[in-house]
Write a protein that holds these residues in place. Structure first.
Motif, PDB file in Angstrom:
ATOM      1  N   UNK A 275       0.587  -0.847  -0.432  1.00 50.85           N
ATOM      2  CA  UNK A 275       0.075   0.223   0.204  1.00 50.85           C
ATOM      3  C   UNK A 275       0.840   1.246  -0.275  1.00 50.85           C
ATOM      4  N   UNK A 276       0.651   2.627  -0.927  1.00 48.24           N
ATOM      5  CA  UNK A 276      -0.881   2.388  -1.475  1.00 48.24           C
ATOM      6  C   UNK A 276      -0.390   1.750  -3.168  1.00 48.24           C
ATOM      7  N   UNK A 277      -1.060   1.130  -3.651  1.00 47.35           N
ATOM      8  CA  UNK A 277      -1.699   0.859  -4.951  1.00 47.35           C
ATOM      9  C   UNK A 277      -0.770   1.816  -5.820  1.00 47.35           C
ATOM     10  N   UNK A 278       0.032   0.855  -6.821  1.00 42.07           N
ATOM     11  CA  UNK A 278       0.229   1.515  -8.213  1.00 42.07           C
ATOM     12  C   UNK A 278      -1.158   1.850  -9.050  1.00 42.07           C
ATOM     13  N   UNK A 279      -1.225   2.794  -9.800  1.00 48.98           N
ATOM     14  CA  UNK A 279      -1.533   3.326 -10.064  1.00 48.98           C
ATOM     15  C   UNK A 279      -2.341   2.276 -11.915  1.00 48.98           C
ATOM     16  N   UNK A 280      -0.928   2.131 -12.471  1.00 43.73           N
ATOM     17  CA  UNK A 280      -1.748   1.827 -13.596  1.00 43.73           C
ATOM     18  C   UNK A 280      -1.010  -0.173 -13.210  1.00 43.73           C
ATOM     19  N   UNK A 281      -1.401  -1.257 -12.026  1.00 42.97           N
ATOM     20  CA  UNK A 281      -1.223  -1.932 -11.802  1.00 42.97           C
ATOM     21  C   UNK A 281      -2.424  -2.700 -11.024  1.00 42.97           C
ATOM     22  N   UNK A 282      -4.204  -1.570 -11.333  1.00 40.81           N
ATOM     23  CA  UNK A 282      -5.476  -1.692 -10.436  1.00 40.81           C
ATOM     24  C   UNK A 282      -6.047  -2.287 -12.125  1.00 40.81           C
ATOM     25  N   UNK A 283      -6.682  -3.279 -11.836  1.00 41.77           N
ATOM     26  CA  UNK A 283      -7.053  -4.334 -13.212  1.00 41.77           C
ATOM     27  C   UNK A 283      -8.192  -3.125 -13.338  1.00 41.77           C
ATOM     28  N   UNK A 284      -8.548  -3.035 -14.811  1.00 41.24           N
ATOM     29  CA  UNK A 284      -9.827  -1.445 -14.933  1.00 41.24           C
ATOM     30  C   UNK A 284     -11.083  -1.817 -14.761  1.00 41.24           C
ATOM     31  N   UNK A 285     -11.275  -3.601 -14.507  1.00 38.62           N
ATOM     32  CA  UNK A 285     -12.649  -4.039 -14.274  1.00 38.62           C
ATOM     33  C   UNK A 285     -12.633  -3.590 -13.141  1.00 38.62           C
ATOM     34  N   UNK A 286     -12.220  -3.703 -11.605  1.00 40.38           N
ATOM     35  CA  UNK A 286     -12.958  -2.815 -11.059  1.00 40.38           C
ATOM     36  C   UNK A 286     -13.857  -1.822 -11.104  1.00 40.38           C
ATOM     37  N   UNK A 287     -14.238  -0.936 -11.975  1.00 40.36           N
ATOM     38  CA  UNK A 287     -15.282  -0.713 -11.330  1.00 40.36           C
ATOM     39  C   UNK A 287     -16.740  -0.671 -11.318  1.00 40.36           C
ATOM     40  N   UNK A 288     -16.439  -2.716 -11.538  1.00 42.94           N
ATOM     41  CA  UNK A 288     -17.750  -2.877 -11.702  1.00 42.94           C
ATOM     42  C   UNK A 288     -18.503  -2.965 -10.010  1.00 42.94           C
TER      43      UNK A 288
END
Length: 617
Positions: A275-288
């Protein structure tokens, strides 16, 4: 001779005393419970009508359709969903002891909740939000109590329901088939399934790649001080001191902080995560599933409670398993079973099954066999679910008995299944499902009091909620051991039966009652899942309309006809551990390869044997 006469006289006196005791029991009216749902509004909502905005409060009022008894003491009760089902409390230890008794360890319900979910009761108040209200409160001529404001605290998000409970005195009435059917009070036939207040979590910690929740994360809330530094929020920073900080996330990764207006930050620690997460490592499907992503910036709390979801980057390997973390289980009185709860993972696939209770008059718990798939649904993005089962068309020894929770791939929206080798070679590590078993909640009871395989006549019968040691309702079997309890006098929540005679008492689960009386129930076509009042009038639930699925490709919602039911039953019994078609092809291929290898080895052996010189043979 004198000894014989003396023994005869003592025996005669003893028999007369027992008969008189039973006669007194039959004549004395017993106290039974009757409860109705209260309308509850969360005080954190702007339009709740509460005296103040508070995330730990609910405004309670009487519903207009079904009210408490008029001019009666009415107990206000909070029921909380736990991992083992609902537990209800008055919030007060002494009052709980009076209403529910104590368990085998001497704990009251409020003490059990404190141990299980860290529950803390903070008060029941008049409508002004400050003056304490008595519990019980006396209802007026119209059956009205309140409105009240109820305040309680749990560190994690837990669903709550509120009820008002009255006691009424039973009048003994002899049934037409023998047995005492007690209670002449005119009950309403309305459904008594209460609406739960779901206090949403204020954030979840999750894996940035798999999007699965992360349990056992340490979440710490920091407050900005006058010198612009940040330090951990402590009890002195909160009015009333109600805060747990840091918090350890449960299986759903949730955390919850209710704090006054100020500027805050959050830190998270978990082994093998960053923590904190790196922006580019966040899976784009998270918004669901998630929103308001947090990476360590300042949080300005002003007015409504702020929400933050926190992704962590995984640097190790591991797997989480789905489970039901809390639930309510009840019936609607007219044939519908309802399970409402929360799973650890978003969008889990939930399958509900009926079971067959095998006939047995013995004391041991009866064996149960999974019978058929009833319904399949998906939980929502928060893991919340509600599954309703129409039980009115069940066979005589068929009951609702299990739900199976299966994890879904949050990236592809498909259920996670195991291949053949995972099932055979590593069944524990590969497990992606968990199973939760339930006792049936019959809405009508008719049969005989079996004790140690024998029918016991003139036996006291008590109905007890599973979280209570005080009877919900009592009656007595007749001289043949027969009794019945109509639907008005049975609770909608899980219960057990207790038989008592001359100081002896035995507890009987609802499964055991059905197993012990299976032949009688079947031969007399008794519908234990159908509403039947004291006059024999029945009421059947209507079949629900199919609901739109979150995942149409993987969700099934069947309304079974008898032909379909038989077909599904035969299919399930023929292949209880069904394997996908691709799995079957793989099995056949492996078998063919093994047979071919065996044939080759046998042929090679025979060929070499024929070539060997005679002296070596």
């Amino acid at each position: 001779m004198k000894k014989i006469i003396t023994i005869t006289v003592i025996s005669f006196i003893t028999i007369i005393t027992v008969m008189q005791t039973n006669a007194v029991f039959a004549q004395q009216p017993a106290q039974s419970q009757r409860w109705v749902c209260l309308d509850a509004k969360w005080c954190n909502d702007q339009n709740s009508g509460c005296s103040k905005r508070d995330a730990h409060r609910a405004k309670l009022s009487v519903k207009q359709d079904v009210k408490p008894l008029a001019n009666s003491d009415s107990y206000v009760i909070e029921c909380l969903a736990t991992q083992g089902g609902q537990i209800c409390t008055t919030g007060n230890r002494d009052t709980d002891r009076r209403v529910y008794g104590v368990d085998t360890t001497g704990k009251t319900n409020v003490e059990k909740l404190s141990s299980v979910v860290q529950y803390r009761f903070e008060g029941i108040f008049q409508s002004d939000g400050t003056a304490l209200a008595p519990n019980p409160s006396r209802s007026n001529n119209a059956g009205i109590i309140g409105p009240f404001e109820w305040q309680s605290y749990t560190p994690s998000t837990i669903s709550r329901k509120f009820i008002a409970l009255n006691y009424f005195t039973q009048n003994n009435v002899t049934g037409s088939e023998g047995g005492q059917q007690q209670g002449t009070f005119s009950f309403e036939n309305a459904s008594r399934t209460c609406v739960a207040i779901n206090w949403d979590p204020y954030g979840r910690v999750f894996d940035s790649q798999t999007l699965e929740p992360i349990p056992d994360s340490i979440v710490t809330l920091l407050q900005k001080r006058q010198d612009d530094s940040f330090s951990r929020v402590i009890a002195d920073d909160i009015l009333g001191g109600n805060i747990e900080n840091p918090q350890t996330t449960k299986e759903n990764g949730a955390f919850s902080y209710v704090v006054p207006d100020n500027i805050y930050r959050i830190t998270v620690s978990k082994s093998e995560y960053i923590f904190p997460n790196v922006l580019t490592k966040l899976n784009p499907a998270y918004s669901r599933i998630y929103s308001d992503i947090y990476r360590g910036e300042e949080i300005i709390q002003q007015g409504r409670i702020q929400h933050r979801d926190i992704p962590l980057d995984h640097v190790g390997s591991g797997k989480t398993y789905p489970m039901v973390i809390n639930y309510f289980y009840e019936t609607d009185k007219v044939g519908k079973g309802i399970i409402e709860g929360q799973s650890s993972h978003p969008f889990v696939l939930i399958k509900a099954y009926s079971v067959k209770v095998n006939s047995s008059v013995g004391q041991a718990e009866p064996s149960r066999t999974r019978y058929r798939l009833l319904k399949t649904i998906n939980a929502d993005k928060n893991g919340s679910f509600k599954i309703e089962i129409n039980q009115s068309n069940f066979e005589s020894n068929e009951v609702f008995g299990e739900i199976e929770v299966q994890k879904t791939d949050l990236l592809t929206q498909s259920s996670v299944s195991q291949n053949f080798f995972e099932k055979i070679l590593s069944p524990v590590q590969a497990a992606e499902t968990t199973t939760l078993k339930f006792e049936p909640i019959p809405t009508y009871i008719e049969g005989f009091t079996y004790v140690s395989g024998q029918v016991m006549p003139s036996t006291k019968v008590g109905v007890y909620l599973t979280f209570s040691e005080k009877p919900y309702y009592e009656t007595q079997s007749d001289e043949k051991g027969y009794f019945k309890i109509s639907s008005e006098n049975l609770p909608t929540m899980p219960y057990k039966l207790r038989y008592g005679l001359a100081g002896f008492q035995t507890t009987v689960s609802t499964s055991k009652f059905i197993a012990q009386n299976a032949k009688y129930i079947g031969s007399n076509n008794i519908k234990v899942n159908t509403f039947q009042d004291i006059n024999g009038k029945t009421q059947i639930t209507s079949s629900p309309s199919p609901k739109k699925s979150l995942f149409p490709t993987s969700t099934v919602n069947k309304n079974y006809s008898n032909d379909q039911k038989n077909k599904d039953s035969q299919q399930y019994n023929a292949n209880p551990s069904s394997v996908p078609q691709s799995g079957m092809l793989l099995i056949l291929l492996i078998i063919l390869v093994l047979l071919g290898g065996a044939a080759f080895l046998l042929g090679f052996y025979l060929y070499n044997k024929n070539r060997m010189p005679p002296q070596m043979m």
